[in-house]
Design a protein around this motif. Structure first.
Motif, PDB file in Angstrom:
ATOM      1  N   VAL A 108       7.423  93.055 102.347  1.00 31.16           N
ATOM      2  CA  VAL A 108       8.878  93.211 102.178  1.00 31.16           C
ATOM      3  C   VAL A 108       9.385  92.126 101.216  1.00 31.16           C
ATOM      4  CG1 VAL A 108       9.260  94.294 104.411  1.00 31.16           C
ATOM      5  CG2 VAL A 108       9.338  91.790 104.231  1.00 31.16           C
ATOM      6  N   SER A 109      10.653  92.271 100.784  1.00 34.40           N
ATOM      7  CA  SER A 109      11.238  91.334  99.819  1.00 34.40           C
ATOM      8  C   SER A 109      11.939  90.186 100.529  1.00 34.40           C
ATOM      9  CB  SER A 109      12.263  92.064  98.947  1.00 34.40           C
ATOM     10  OG  SER A 109      11.630  93.088  98.224  1.00 34.40           O
ATOM     11  N   LEU A 110      11.773  88.989  99.974  1.00 33.38           N
ATOM     12  CA  LEU A 110      12.514  87.810 100.438  1.00 33.38           C
ATOM     13  C   LEU A 110      13.272  87.255  99.241  1.00 33.38           C
ATOM     14  CD1 LEU A 110      13.058  85.730 102.733  1.00 33.38           C
ATOM     15  CD2 LEU A 110      11.150  84.393 101.829  1.00 33.38           C
ATOM     16  N   PHE A 111      14.577  87.037  99.404  1.00 38.48           N
ATOM     17  CA  PHE A 111      15.410  86.508  98.322  1.00 38.48           C
ATOM     18  C   PHE A 111      16.092  85.234  98.816  1.00 38.48           C
ATOM     19  CE2 PHE A 111      19.367  87.561  95.474  1.00 38.48           C
ATOM     20  CZ  PHE A 111      19.028  86.529  94.612  1.00 38.48           C
ATOM     21  N   ALA A 112      15.673  84.092  98.273  1.00 43.92           N
ATOM     22  CA  ALA A 112      16.340  82.819  98.542  1.00 43.92           C
ATOM     23  C   ALA A 112      17.453  82.685  97.503  1.00 43.92           C
ATOM     24  CB  ALA A 112      15.352  81.664  98.430  1.00 43.92           C
ATOM     25  N   THR A 113      18.682  82.957  97.924  1.00 50.26           N
ATOM     26  CA  THR A 113      19.783  83.042  96.952  1.00 50.26           C
ATOM     27  C   THR A 113      20.315  81.658  96.574  1.00 50.26           C
ATOM     28  OG1 THR A 113      21.536  83.134  98.625  1.00 50.26           O
ATOM     29  CG2 THR A 113      20.511  85.226  98.011  1.00 50.26           C
ATOM     30  N   TRP A 114      20.817  81.574  95.362  1.00 49.40           N
ATOM     31  CA  TRP A 114      21.549  80.376  94.880  1.00 49.40           C
ATOM     32  C   TRP A 114      22.806  80.912  94.211  1.00 49.40           C
ATOM     33  CZ3 TRP A 114      19.588  76.156  96.852  1.00 49.40           C
ATOM     34  CH2 TRP A 114      18.217  76.074  97.096  1.00 49.40           C
ATOM     35  N   HIS A 115      23.900  81.006  94.987  1.00 45.58           N
ATOM     36  CA  HIS A 115      25.083  81.709  94.456  1.00 45.58           C
ATOM     37  C   HIS A 115      25.634  81.058  93.198  1.00 45.58           C
ATOM     38  CE1 HIS A 115      28.161  78.860  95.966  1.00 45.58           C
ATOM     39  NE2 HIS A 115      27.321  78.676  96.965  1.00 45.58           N
ATOM     40  N   SER A 116      25.510  79.706  93.089  1.00 39.70           N
ATOM     41  CA  SER A 116      26.107  79.039  91.916  1.00 39.70           C
ATOM     42  C   SER A 116      25.396  79.414  90.615  1.00 39.70           C
ATOM     43  CB  SER A 116      26.097  77.524  92.096  1.00 39.70           C
ATOM     44  OG  SER A 116      26.987  77.177  93.123  1.00 39.70           O
ATOM     45  N   ARG A 117      24.148  79.874  90.713  1.00 43.21           N
ATOM     46  CA  ARG A 117      23.456  80.306  89.488  1.00 43.21           C
ATOM     47  C   ARG A 117      24.093  81.568  88.906  1.00 43.21           C
ATOM     48  NH1 ARG A 117      16.958  79.437  90.708  1.00 43.21           N
ATOM     49  NH2 ARG A 117      16.980  77.173  90.443  1.00 43.21           N
ATOM     50  N   GLU A 118      24.892  82.267  89.738  1.00 41.83           N
ATOM     51  CA  GLU A 118      25.574  83.481  89.257  1.00 41.83           C
ATOM     52  C   GLU A 118      26.961  83.169  88.720  1.00 41.83           C
ATOM     53  OE1 GLU A 118      23.809  86.043  89.063  1.00 41.83           O
ATOM     54  OE2 GLU A 118      22.164  85.447  90.386  1.00 41.83           O
ATOM     55  N   ALA A 119      27.336  81.887  88.666  1.00 39.12           N
ATOM     56  CA  ALA A 119      28.670  81.530  88.140  1.00 39.12           C
ATOM     57  C   ALA A 119      28.784  81.986  86.686  1.00 39.12           C
ATOM     58  CB  ALA A 119      28.892  80.026  88.273  1.00 39.12           C
ATOM     59  N   GLU A 120      30.048  82.193  86.255  1.00 42.89           N
ATOM     60  CA  GLU A 120      30.344  82.902  85.003  1.00 42.89           C
ATOM     61  C   GLU A 120      29.691  82.330  83.741  1.00 42.89           C
ATOM     62  OE1 GLU A 120      32.105  85.680  84.652  1.00 42.89           O
ATOM     63  OE2 GLU A 120      32.629  85.896  86.772  1.00 42.89           O
ATOM     64  N   ALA A 121      29.515  80.988  83.678  1.00 44.48           N
ATOM     65  CA  ALA A 121      29.060  80.401  82.409  1.00 44.48           C
ATOM     66  C   ALA A 121      27.618  79.881  82.459  1.00 44.48           C
ATOM     67  CB  ALA A 121      30.007  79.269  81.993  1.00 44.48           C
ATOM     68  N   ASP A 230      21.248  66.563  71.440  1.00 43.93           N
ATOM     69  CA  ASP A 230      21.041  66.310  70.003  1.00 43.93           C
ATOM     70  C   ASP A 230      21.966  67.175  69.145  1.00 43.93           C
ATOM     71  OD1 ASP A 230      19.774  68.649  70.747  1.00 43.93           O
ATOM     72  OD2 ASP A 230      18.039  68.351  69.451  1.00 43.93           O
ATOM     73  N   ALA A 231      22.648  68.164  69.759  1.00 43.74           N
ATOM     74  CA  ALA A 231      23.600  68.997  69.018  1.00 43.74           C
ATOM     75  C   ALA A 231      25.034  68.738  69.479  1.00 43.74           C
ATOM     76  CB  ALA A 231      23.252  70.473  69.195  1.00 43.74           C
ATOM     77  N   GLY A 232      25.261  67.580  70.136  1.00 43.62           N
ATOM     78  CA  GLY A 232      26.611  67.243  70.579  1.00 43.62           C
ATOM     79  C   GLY A 232      26.825  67.529  72.053  1.00 43.62           C
ATOM     80  N   PRO A 233      28.077  67.320  72.536  1.00 47.66           N
ATOM     81  CA  PRO A 233      28.340  67.467  73.974  1.00 47.66           C
ATOM     82  C   PRO A 233      28.486  68.919  74.437  1.00 47.66           C
ATOM     83  CG  PRO A 233      30.317  66.670  72.840  1.00 47.66           C
ATOM     84  CD  PRO A 233      29.241  66.785  71.793  1.00 47.66           C
ATOM     85  N   MET A 234      28.044  69.148  75.657  1.00 44.86           N
ATOM     86  CA  MET A 234      28.221  70.449  76.316  1.00 44.86           C
ATOM     87  C   MET A 234      28.628  70.144  77.753  1.00 44.86           C
ATOM     88  SD  MET A 234      26.727  72.550  78.668  1.00 44.86           S
ATOM     89  CE  MET A 234      25.101  73.221  78.786  1.00 44.86           C
ATOM     90  N   ALA A 235      29.530  70.935  78.303  1.00 41.11           N
ATOM     91  CA  ALA A 235      29.918  70.738  79.703  1.00 41.11           C
ATOM     92  C   ALA A 235      30.069  72.079  80.410  1.00 41.11           C
ATOM     93  CB  ALA A 235      31.231  69.960  79.788  1.00 41.11           C
ATOM     94  N   LEU A 236      29.744  72.056  81.702  1.00 43.86           N
ATOM     95  CA  LEU A 236      30.044  73.186  82.593  1.00 43.86           C
ATOM     96  C   LEU A 236      31.064  72.663  83.594  1.00 43.86           C
ATOM     97  CD1 LEU A 236      26.601  74.795  83.492  1.00 43.86           C
ATOM     98  CD2 LEU A 236      28.579  75.990  82.508  1.00 43.86           C
ATOM     99  N   ARG A 237      32.184  73.355  83.742  1.00 46.89           N
ATOM    100  CA  ARG A 237      33.209  72.885  84.672  1.00 46.89           C
ATOM    101  C   ARG A 237      33.482  73.961  85.720  1.00 46.89           C
ATOM    102  NH1 ARG A 237      34.118  68.114  82.599  1.00 46.89           N
ATOM    103  NH2 ARG A 237      34.224  67.887  80.339  1.00 46.89           N
ATOM    104  N   MET A 238      34.195  73.572  86.775  1.00 47.73           N
ATOM    105  CA  MET A 238      34.552  74.491  87.867  1.00 47.73           C
ATOM    106  C   MET A 238      33.311  75.205  88.427  1.00 47.73           C
ATOM    107  SD  MET A 238      37.607  73.685  88.137  1.00 47.73           S
ATOM    108  CE  MET A 238      37.989  74.704  89.544  1.00 47.73           C
ATOM    109  N   GLY A 239      32.300  74.408  88.766  1.00 42.73           N
ATOM    110  CA  GLY A 239      31.133  74.964  89.446  1.00 42.73           C
ATOM    111  C   GLY A 239      30.309  75.916  88.611  1.00 42.73           C
ATOM    112  N   GLY A 240      30.289  75.682  87.298  1.00 42.23           N
ATOM    113  CA  GLY A 240      29.471  76.541  86.429  1.00 42.23           C
ATOM    114  C   GLY A 240      30.235  77.721  85.861  1.00 42.23           C
ATOM    115  N   ASN A 241      31.550  77.769  86.107  1.00 40.25           N
ATOM    116  CA  ASN A 241      32.314  78.943  85.653  1.00 40.25           C
ATOM    117  C   ASN A 241      32.884  78.813  84.248  1.00 40.25           C
ATOM    118  OD1 ASN A 241      32.243  81.018  87.763  1.00 40.25           O
ATOM    119  ND2 ASN A 241      32.940  79.322  89.027  1.00 40.25           N
ATOM    120  N   LEU A 242      33.111  77.581  83.784  1.00 37.24           N
ATOM    121  CA  LEU A 242      33.685  77.389  82.448  1.00 37.24           C
ATOM    122  C   LEU A 242      32.724  76.582  81.583  1.00 37.24           C
ATOM    123  CD1 LEU A 242      37.381  76.473  83.388  1.00 37.24           C
ATOM    124  CD2 LEU A 242      36.499  78.684  82.585  1.00 37.24           C
ATOM    125  N   LEU A 243      32.519  77.039  80.341  1.00 32.22           N
ATOM    126  CA  LEU A 243      31.623  76.356  79.401  1.00 32.22           C
ATOM    127  C   LEU A 243      32.455  75.680  78.322  1.00 32.22           C
ATOM    128  CD1 LEU A 243      28.665  75.908  78.390  1.00 32.22           C
ATOM    129  CD2 LEU A 243      28.909  78.029  77.097  1.00 32.22           C
TER     130      LEU A 243
END
Ligand code: NAP
Length: 303
Positions: A108-121, A230-243
């Motif tokens: 059978v299938s087992l899925f260990a979920t990580w909901h934040s990985r599904e955040a919008e960004a 090396d290509a400058g700053p990047m940020a994820l905000r609001m729990g991974g929802n905004l890039l």
């Protein structure tokens, strides 16, 4: 497919019930909870009783706290059900390995979920980082435990993980988006005098990444990850929802409403494919933070 939901508390009612109701793949056929109920759905106080009474239930989704989750998950797998685990997938790494072995043996299938990985960004951040080198990173994950976990004493008990309960969400995003593996170098854990699990933690990880987790933040809540590359700053905000790239908005949407529907769609896909998805990388980092962490006693905490 018929699914049963176990552990009818905050996240089951806030996210799982609406996500199942909106899904074309799943029908909520039963609940298993000592006190919690979902109107119109047959409720059972005990997993064995539900499995016996509902042989047509194909899958069980578990929203219990991590410590009592293993026995319920093992019973469902042994009954031939596919199983979906809330994060963190268990109280220990060994028990999740045991569940993965059991799922394989039962076919059978087992899925260990990580909901934040599904955040919008998160997917966009992952794609952007794929060919970049990270020079430094800062994770700031500060929220009010009284608001998000009202009265949940289990979270401060041994195995409840304390501030790593939300912190593991940040680590689930980190381990998804980084192009190379990351590890814990050192950790400081602030443990309230009357509790077993930390209320705040500071981590030093490889690649110059630091993490600041705190459960005592009132007012505005912070779920940010900032990287100098090396290509400058990047940020994820609001729990991974905004890039943000180069300090400017670069996509996403400030909404968590897509996370759980995506998890249930993925679970249906795993069942159809006869596959499992059990990635323990975020939990390895938490276990290592507990192994290496220097404990500091801080003021007692009560809800
Ligand atoms: P919760 O409100 O405390 O609900 C968990 C439910 O599990 C309880 O209502 C309880 O229902 C049942 N339960 C069975 N054995 C238990 C035990 N020994 N101690 C306490 N409860 C027990 O917790 P939650 O916030 O929904 O969190 C559950 C899981 O979801 C956790 O792993 C958490 O990390 C994850 N999660 C939570 C959030 C959030 O914002 N709160 C977000 C995402 C994920 P009965 O008494 O009816 O049996």
């Amino acid at each position: 497919m018929k699914i049963a939901l176990a552990g009818i508390g905050k996240i089951a009612l806030d996210q799982h019930v609406p996500a199942i109701a909106a899904s074309r793949d799943w029908e909520l056929a039963a609940t298993v909870s000592r006190h919690g109920k979902v109107p119109g759905v047959p409720g059972f106080a005990d997993m064995a009783e539900m499995l016996e009474a509902c042989p047509d239930v194909a899958a069980v989704s578990l929203c219990l706290p991590p410590v009592p989750r293993f026995e319920a998950a093992a019973a469902a797998l042994r009954a031939g059900c596919h199983v979906m685990l809330e994060k963190p997938p268990g109280a220990t790494l060994a028990e999740v390995h045991a569940l993965a072995d059991l799922a394989r043996a039962e076919g059978v299938s087992l899925f260990a979920t990580w909901h934040s990985r599904e955040a919008e960004a998160v997917a966009a951040a992952c794609a952007w980082l794929a060919d970049k080198t990270i020079r430094e990173g800062r994770i700031i994950w500060r929220e009010d435990v009284r608001k998000w976990h009202p009265g949940q004493d289990w979270i401060f008990e041994a195995g409840g993980m304390g501030v790593f309960d939300p912190g593991i969400n940040a680590l689930s995003i980190l381990t998804r988006i980084l192009p190379v593996p990351v590890r814990i170098l050192s950790a400081e854990l602030d443990v309230p005098a009357n509790r077993q699990a930390p209320i705040a933690a500071r981590l030093q990880l490889s690649q110059g990444i630091t993490a600041d987790f705190d459960f005592r933040q009132e007012g505005p809540q912070t779920w940010d990850m900032e990287f100098d590359t090396d290509a400058g700053p990047m940020a994820l905000r609001m729990g991974g929802n905004l890039l943000e790239i180069g300090g400017a908005p670069a996509g996403g949407e400030n909404s968590i409403m897509g996370e759980y529907p995506a998890l249930y769609a993925r679970m249906a896909e795993l069942v159809r494919q006869g596959a499992s998805d059990v990635d323990l990388a975020p939990m390895v980092l938490v276990a290592d933070a507990f192994t290496l962490g220097q404990r500091r006693e801080v003021a007692a905490f009560d809800f």
